[in-house]
Design a protein around this motif. Structure first.
Motif, PDB file in Angstrom:
ATOM      1  N   ASN A   3      22.889  48.590  68.085  1.00 59.28           N
ATOM      2  CA  ASN A   3      22.286  48.225  66.799  1.00 59.28           C
ATOM      3  C   ASN A   3      21.211  49.223  66.376  1.00 59.28           C
ATOM      4  OD1 ASN A   3      23.925  45.974  66.732  1.00 59.28           O
ATOM      5  ND2 ASN A   3      22.344  44.570  67.449  1.00 59.28           N
ATOM      6  N   ILE A   4      20.427  49.686  67.340  1.00 59.35           N
ATOM      7  CA  ILE A   4      19.384  50.678  67.048  1.00 59.35           C
ATOM      8  C   ILE A   4      20.011  51.957  66.530  1.00 59.35           C
ATOM      9  CG2 ILE A   4      17.650  52.189  68.108  1.00 59.35           C
ATOM     10  CD1 ILE A   4      17.041  49.778  70.024  1.00 59.35           C
ATOM     11  N   ARG A   5      21.058  52.425  67.206  1.00 66.44           N
ATOM     12  CA  ARG A   5      21.730  53.659  66.759  1.00 66.44           C
ATOM     13  C   ARG A   5      22.300  53.491  65.355  1.00 66.44           C
ATOM     14  NH1 ARG A   5      24.004  53.577  71.918  1.00 66.44           N
ATOM     15  NH2 ARG A   5      26.058  53.145  71.023  1.00 66.44           N
ATOM     16  N   MET A   6      22.883  52.344  65.073  1.00 66.43           N
ATOM     17  CA  MET A   6      23.457  52.109  63.747  1.00 66.43           C
ATOM     18  C   MET A   6      22.370  52.095  62.678  1.00 66.43           C
ATOM     19  SD  MET A   6      26.395  49.282  64.630  1.00 66.43           S
ATOM     20  CE  MET A   6      26.613  48.856  62.924  1.00 66.43           C
ATOM     21  N   LYS A   7      21.256  51.416  62.948  1.00 62.45           N
ATOM     22  CA  LYS A   7      20.185  51.315  61.963  1.00 62.45           C
ATOM     23  C   LYS A   7      19.500  52.659  61.720  1.00 62.45           C
ATOM     24  CE  LYS A   7      18.999  46.434  62.561  1.00 62.45           C
ATOM     25  NZ  LYS A   7      17.934  45.477  62.944  1.00 62.45           N
ATOM     26  N   LEU A   8      19.379  53.456  62.770  1.00 62.45           N
ATOM     27  CA  LEU A   8      18.712  54.754  62.632  1.00 62.45           C
ATOM     28  C   LEU A   8      19.680  55.865  62.274  1.00 62.45           C
ATOM     29  CD1 LEU A   8      16.142  54.639  65.582  1.00 62.45           C
ATOM     30  CD2 LEU A   8      15.867  53.934  63.205  1.00 62.45           C
ATOM     31  N   GLY A   9      20.962  55.526  62.165  1.00 58.00           N
ATOM     32  CA  GLY A   9      21.957  56.512  61.766  1.00 58.00           C
ATOM     33  C   GLY A   9      22.230  57.554  62.821  1.00 58.00           C
ATOM     34  N   ALA A  10      22.053  57.197  64.093  1.00 61.90           N
ATOM     35  CA  ALA A  10      22.306  58.142  65.185  1.00 61.90           C
ATOM     36  C   ALA A  10      23.769  58.045  65.588  1.00 61.90           C
ATOM     37  CB  ALA A  10      21.412  57.827  66.374  1.00 61.90           C
TER      38      ALA A  10
END
Length: 201
Positions: free
Chosen positions: A178-185
């Motif tokens: 979820n963090i990667r998706m939200k930060l666009g990583a």
């Protein structure tokens, strides 16, 4: 004293603009100026510091963006009370189309003359409405995601993160996704790879 936030990926542009704004011959008003080269930090700085004006070169971040929607937090943080001037160093159709749908005070090219930029800044400061009650802006990450990210950036393994937070390892994987998706990583390493800035000559 007016507060101005300069958001620009380029070290030289950011510091050059700060020096020009601080030069006593250019403006009758005095400014407190901060420069930032990170979009996530910029959003938080706008919300907490509440500058009178934000001058941003969003084009300079195009190489870092995984999705154009990442810019929405800057526009949302400025709202109706902070004058947002887009001082763009280049053109990209996707960026131009996106910015045209958002609320900014003016959008100009960096090739604008300094006298025209001075007048634009003075007009923006005079026309800025007073700050009202701060409006709530939804944080990009939840508190638990922020805690996972903090442990992750310190090198904690998934098992350590799970133990410290009292969750399962599978839940840690979910938080990280979820963090990667939200930060666009696009992968688990890109969050930790900062693009190097040119050293001062």
């Amino acid at each position: 004293m007016y507060k101005i936030l300069v958001i620009d990926r380029c070290h030289f542009s950011r510091n050059g603009l700060k020096a020009w704004l601080n030069h006593p011959d250019n403006f009758a008003s005095s400014f407190s100026i901060t420069g930032i080269d990170n979009l996530l930090h910029a959003r938080e700085h706008i919300l907490q510091w509440q500058p009178n004006m934000v001058i941003a070169d969003l084009y300079s971040f195009m190489g870092e963006l995984h999705h154009i929607q990442q810019l929405s937090s800057i526009f949302a943080a400025c709202g109706n009370t902070t004058r947002l001037i887009l001082l763009q160093s280049g053109r990209a159709a996707v960026l131009d189309d996106y910015c045209a749908l958002q609320t900014s005070w003016r959008s100009v090219d960096k090739s604008l003359s300094l006298s025209a930029l001075r007048q634009l800044i003075q007009d923006a400061l005079v026309s800025r409405p007073p700050f009202g009650e701060p409006k709530p802006v939804q944080p990009l990450l939840t508190l638990r995601e922020e805690r996972v990210l903090a442990l992750w950036t310190k090198g904690a393994s998934n098992d350590v993160v799970a133990t410290k937070m009292g969750i399962t390892v599978k839940t840690v994987y979910t938080y990280k996704r979820n963090i990667r998706m939200k930060l666009g990583a696009d992968n688990r390493f890109s969050l930790f790879l900062a693009l190097p800035e040119m050293a001062e000559g």
